[in-house]
Design an enzyme around this catalytic site. Structure first.
Site, PDB file in Angstrom:
ATOM      1  N   HIS A  79       1.285   4.464  -3.421  1.00 60.47           N
ATOM      2  CA  HIS A  79       1.563   5.831  -2.858  1.00 60.47           C
ATOM      3  C   HIS A  79       2.272   6.724  -3.659  1.00 60.47           C
ATOM      4  O   HIS A  79       2.820   7.545  -4.561  1.00 60.47           O
ATOM      5  CB  HIS A  79       1.884   6.498  -1.091  1.00 60.47           C
ATOM      6  CG  HIS A  79       0.226   6.081  -0.624  1.00 60.47           C
ATOM      7  ND1 HIS A  79      -0.708   6.788  -1.043  1.00 60.47           N
ATOM      8  CD2 HIS A  79      -0.264   5.201   0.553  1.00 60.47           C
ATOM      9  CE1 HIS A  79      -1.729   6.571  -0.327  1.00 60.47           C
ATOM     10  NE2 HIS A  79      -1.511   6.087   0.747  1.00 60.47           N
ATOM     11  N   GLU A  88      -6.111   7.526  -1.319  1.00 62.66           N
ATOM     12  CA  GLU A  88      -6.187   6.004  -0.400  1.00 62.66           C
ATOM     13  C   GLU A  88      -6.950   4.896  -1.064  1.00 62.66           C
ATOM     14  O   GLU A  88      -6.051   3.567  -1.350  1.00 62.66           O
ATOM     15  CB  GLU A  88      -7.129   5.799   0.650  1.00 62.66           C
ATOM     16  CG  GLU A  88      -6.507   6.944   1.629  1.00 62.66           C
ATOM     17  CD  GLU A  88      -5.305   6.114   2.304  1.00 62.66           C
ATOM     18  OE1 GLU A  88      -5.580   5.420   2.802  1.00 62.66           O
ATOM     19  OE2 GLU A  88      -4.386   6.334   2.113  1.00 62.66           O
ATOM     20  N   HIS A 133       0.668  -1.091   0.180  1.00 62.30           N
ATOM     21  CA  HIS A 133      -0.411  -0.286  -0.051  1.00 62.30           C
ATOM     22  C   HIS A 133       0.989   1.050  -0.197  1.00 62.30           C
ATOM     23  O   HIS A 133       0.573   2.420  -0.867  1.00 62.30           O
ATOM     24  CB  HIS A 133      -0.620  -0.163   1.205  1.00 62.30           C
ATOM     25  CG  HIS A 133      -1.852   1.783   1.318  1.00 62.30           C
ATOM     26  ND1 HIS A 133      -2.853   1.186   0.598  1.00 62.30           N
ATOM     27  CD2 HIS A 133      -1.589   2.408   2.252  1.00 62.30           C
ATOM     28  CE1 HIS A 133      -3.086   2.632   1.002  1.00 62.30           C
ATOM     29  NE2 HIS A 133      -2.522   2.839   1.791  1.00 62.30           N
ATOM     30  N   GLU A 134       1.731   1.068   1.102  1.00 66.50           N
ATOM     31  CA  GLU A 134       3.077   2.538   1.218  1.00 66.50           C
ATOM     32  C   GLU A 134       3.435   2.406  -0.071  1.00 66.50           C
ATOM     33  O   GLU A 134       3.611   3.738  -0.874  1.00 66.50           O
ATOM     34  CB  GLU A 134       3.876   2.518   2.237  1.00 66.50           C
ATOM     35  CG  GLU A 134       3.290   2.463   3.573  1.00 66.50           C
ATOM     36  CD  GLU A 134       2.470   3.140   3.276  1.00 66.50           C
ATOM     37  OE1 GLU A 134       2.974   4.567   3.427  1.00 66.50           O
ATOM     38  OE2 GLU A 134       1.123   3.316   4.164  1.00 66.50           O
TER      39      GLU A 134
END
Length: 268
Positions: free
Chosen positions: A146, A200, A142-143
């Site tokens: 980003h 997100e 997920h990071e």
């Protein structure tokens, strides 16, 4: 009044001249295709991120909290090394990023990946969630997502656009320099400012595909957020920049079938 309008128009022209509409990533199997408006250069943001990340490393070193537990460090490194090669599906140039992966000993429940591939995982996230390898892969993926989608650059660009009335006029009138402290701003968007729901959702979906391609069960992304919900936002720094909701879990559940085949292929 006319002179003010001329200055304002000049400021808008300055803003427009520097703005780019970019496609930061390929859509992948998950289908993230949104184009983004950028006012800040990728190179400048990465330079700022490197400074901000080094500052965090220095702070952790001073506290004796950087990569203090070898087993945890090796575990995070192993998971990250499986995820990072998958990034080229979305961005071939990510293979040339100067990736860094570190672990900080702290009770905070958090993790981040700054622009250019600067990853940090906090031990509190692992310990308080009792995170499995797959759940940890969901967080790191997920990071990384980003960073691939350049969400920090996008948020800085939006902030710059909101300063048009001040910076644009200053440039048009020659009243000062527009030098920005990018390192501080990258740190601010990393540690303080929440991501938009749109960002997100993109990070959830891209991260889901990254973990599946790396051979981690994508269903672990769901159990991860269920654990986050039980932990409670007041106990997690992660919630300050990554708000949780039932809708994100439903979105993940809807997208798991899109990457299930990738997960099965990676396990063979």
């Amino acid at each position: 009044m006319r002179s003010f309008h001329k200055v304002l128009i000049a400021g808008i022209a300055v803003l427009a001249a520097g703005c780019q509409t970019v496609q930061t990533t390929q859509p992948g199997a998950i289908g993230v295709e949104r184009k983004q408006h950028m006012l800040v250069s990728e190179a400048d943001v990465e330079k700022g991120a490197q400074v901000a990340y080094q500052q965090e490393l220095d702070k952790a070193k001073q506290k004796g909290a950087l990569n203090a537990d070898k087993n945890t460090y090796d575990r995070v490194q192993t998971i990250s090394r499986r995820l990072i090669p998958q990034t080229t599906v979305f961005r071939p140039d990510a293979a040339d990023w100067k990736w860094e992966v570190n672990v900080q000993t702290t009770d905070d429940v958090n993790a981040y990946c700054m622009p250019g591939g600067k990853i940090m995982v906090y031990t509190g996230l692992i310990e308080q969630l009792h995170a499995t390898d797959a759940e940890l892969a969901a967080v790191i993926g997920h990071e990384i997502a980003h960073a691939l989608r350049e969400h920090s650059r996008e948020r800085l660009s939006r902030a710059y656009a909101q300063q048009l009335a001040l910076t644009g006029i200053a440039l048009a009138t020659g009243a000062g320099d527009m030098t920005m402290e990018l390192a501080n701003q990258v740190a601010a968007v990393t540690f303080t400012l929440p991501h938009s729901r749109e960002q997100e959702a993109e990070a959830d979906r891209v991260g889901l595909e990254l973990m599946a391609r790396a051979g981690y069960d994508p269903n672990a992304s769901i159990t991860l957020w269920q654990k986050m919900g039980k932990l409670g936002g007041s106990k997690s720094e992660f919630f300050s920049t990554h708000p949780s909701s039932d809708s994100r879990i439903k979105d993940l559940q809807a997208n798991v079938p899109k990457v299930a085949g990738l997960y099965e292929a990676a396990r063979r």
